[in-house]
Design an enzyme around this catalytic site. Sequence first.
Site, PDB file in Angstrom:
ATOM      1  N   LEU A  63       6.774   3.166   1.423  1.00 13.60           N
ATOM      2  CA  LEU A  63       7.697   2.039   1.596  1.00 13.60           C
ATOM      3  C   LEU A  63       8.732   2.310   2.688  1.00 13.60           C
ATOM      4  O   LEU A  63       9.310   3.392   2.762  1.00 13.60           O
ATOM      5  CB  LEU A  63       8.421   1.753   0.279  1.00 13.60           C
ATOM      6  CG  LEU A  63       7.525   1.443  -0.931  1.00 13.60           C
ATOM      7  CD1 LEU A  63       8.390   1.086  -2.140  1.00 13.60           C
ATOM      8  CD2 LEU A  63       6.535   0.317  -0.635  1.00 13.60           C
ATOM      9  N   HIS A  64       8.956   1.295   3.514  1.00 15.46           N
ATOM     10  CA  HIS A  64       9.994   1.361   4.546  1.00 15.46           C
ATOM     11  C   HIS A  64      10.915   0.158   4.362  1.00 15.46           C
ATOM     12  O   HIS A  64      10.733  -0.652   3.431  1.00 15.46           O
ATOM     13  CB  HIS A  64       9.362   1.408   5.943  1.00 15.46           C
ATOM     14  CG  HIS A  64       8.360   0.308   6.204  1.00 15.46           C
ATOM     15  ND1 HIS A  64       8.703  -1.025   6.218  1.00 15.46           N
ATOM     16  CD2 HIS A  64       7.019   0.358   6.425  1.00 15.46           C
ATOM     17  CE1 HIS A  64       7.637  -1.750   6.466  1.00 15.46           C
ATOM     18  NE2 HIS A  64       6.589  -0.938   6.585  1.00 15.46           N
ATOM     19  N   MET A  83       0.850  -1.199   0.000  1.00 14.43           N
ATOM     20  CA  MET A  83       0.000   0.000   0.000  1.00 14.43           C
ATOM     21  C   MET A  83       0.884   1.248   0.000  1.00 14.43           C
ATOM     22  O   MET A  83       0.437   2.343   0.330  1.00 14.43           O
ATOM     23  CB  MET A  83      -0.937  -0.006   1.204  1.00 14.43           C
ATOM     24  CG  MET A  83      -1.887  -1.213   1.164  1.00 14.43           C
ATOM     25  SD  MET A  83      -3.441  -0.950   2.034  1.00 14.43           S
ATOM     26  CE  MET A  83      -2.868  -0.673   3.686  1.00 14.43           C
ATOM     27  N   GLY A  84       2.157   1.081  -0.363  1.00 14.94           N
ATOM     28  CA  GLY A  84       3.041   2.231  -0.497  1.00 14.94           C
ATOM     29  C   GLY A  84       3.582   2.722   0.830  1.00 14.94           C
ATOM     30  O   GLY A  84       3.523   2.038   1.835  1.00 14.94           O
ATOM     31  N   VAL A 141      10.973  -6.801   9.951  1.00 12.64           N
ATOM     32  CA  VAL A 141      12.138  -5.911  10.087  1.00 12.64           C
ATOM     33  C   VAL A 141      11.814  -4.925  11.202  1.00 12.64           C
ATOM     34  O   VAL A 141      10.706  -4.373  11.256  1.00 12.64           O
ATOM     35  CB  VAL A 141      12.437  -5.177   8.764  1.00 12.64           C
ATOM     36  CG1 VAL A 141      13.620  -4.238   8.927  1.00 12.64           C
ATOM     37  CG2 VAL A 141      12.707  -6.191   7.647  1.00 12.64           C
ATOM     38  N   HIS A 148       9.422  -3.250   3.530  1.00 11.10           N
ATOM     39  CA  HIS A 148       9.064  -3.444   2.116  1.00 11.10           C
ATOM     40  C   HIS A 148      10.327  -3.652   1.273  1.00 11.10           C
ATOM     41  O   HIS A 148      10.344  -4.485   0.352  1.00 11.10           O
ATOM     42  CB  HIS A 148       8.341  -2.211   1.568  1.00 11.10           C
ATOM     43  CG  HIS A 148       7.039  -1.903   2.225  1.00 11.10           C
ATOM     44  ND1 HIS A 148       6.825  -0.768   2.956  1.00 11.10           N
ATOM     45  CD2 HIS A 148       5.862  -2.585   2.247  1.00 11.10           C
ATOM     46  CE1 HIS A 148       5.580  -0.745   3.401  1.00 11.10           C
ATOM     47  NE2 HIS A 148       4.981  -1.839   2.989  1.00 11.10           N
TER      48      HIS A 148
HETATM   49  O1  PAF Z   1       0.012  -5.712   3.578  1.00 14.45           O
HETATM   50  C1  PAF Z   1      -0.419  -4.823   2.822  1.00 14.45           C
HETATM   51  O2  PAF Z   1       0.247  -3.819   2.574  1.00 14.45           O
HETATM   52  C2  PAF Z   1      -1.787  -4.980   2.197  1.00 14.45           C
HETATM   53  O3  PAF Z   1      -2.677  -5.591   3.071  1.00 14.45           O
HETATM   54  C3  PAF Z   1      -1.753  -5.691   0.830  1.00 14.45           C
HETATM   55  C4  PAF Z   1      -1.256  -7.127   0.958  1.00 14.45           C
HETATM   56  C5  PAF Z   1      -0.840  -4.932  -0.127  1.00 14.45           C
HETATM   57  C6  PAF Z   1      -3.154  -5.724   0.243  1.00 14.45           C
HETATM   58  O4  PAF Z   1      -3.672  -4.446   0.069  1.00 14.45           O
END
Ligand code: PAF
Length: 278
Positions: free
Chosen positions: A33-34, A30-31, A176, A37
């Site tokens: 990012l850290h 869902m963006g 993490v 991710h």
């Molecule tokens: O973990 C997440 O960021 C969300 O739940 C996902 C898996 C991208 C689904 O929207």
Amino acid sequence: MTVVVRTVEALRSWRAALPTDERVAFVPTMGFLHEGHLSLLREARRRGGHVVLSIFVNPTQFGPGEDYDRYPRDEDGDLAKARDCGVALAFCPHAPEELYPSRDTWVNVEQLDRHLCGRSRPGHFRGVCTVVCKLLALVRPDVTLLGEKDFQQLAIVRRMHEDLFLPGEIVGMPIVREADGLALSSRNAYLDGTTRAQALAIPRLLDRIAAAFAAGERDVATLCAGAAEALAPGRLDYLEIVDERSLTPLTRIDGPARAAIAAFFGRVRLIDNRMLVP
Ligand code: PAF
């Protein structure tokens, strides 16, 4: 170079043009990012082939009154990080309607959503499963990487993936943490100095449970005793020790288990977990 696509049609065209023997590793997000991710993106890259990232704040997994509107977003920053991690394609739908031409079709995994976040956030996992299913159908990855911080999400996605014969393999990656133990989460951005310091009670509580478990304690009530006090002034949503596979709450630990916790610090709800293997 990272190709950015905003429509299902463009994603499909990119995927269809790939030679069939070229591998695709997928990281849905869902963006905002850290490092958590980025660890998924690096592992995806390490596995070879093309790395596909999706950035989509999925409205259907947020309940009424939850933080959909204020969920942190930083697409430019995310795309810079994606480029550094060698992402081949970033799918950033321009609007929710791109992934939801209708809202008539849903994917629901029963049983595994009866506890933990499934009980606190009704409908949340239906939204997660529906969007992940759509993304897997479009990306057709060889491997999809998800973080273990959302331990229940990982278990539910695995079940959906198996039951619906979806493509590729699902890989879970370790949590993490910051140097002081706080699990990385996009929602940590909501914390101020005070609530962030209070939130350290979560990893400390999990450390305490893990230490008692390592010392031989197997009774769940004893392991979890005093949790609400340990988190104060944070507010405990739940602390449960569940079977690692079925997610059924345990009273005694005889096999692989997880201590899973959700707590509020101010208005910020954080989750974390720790594996307990006898
Ligand atoms: O973990 C997440 O960021 C969300 O739940 C996902 C898996 C991208 C689904 O929207």
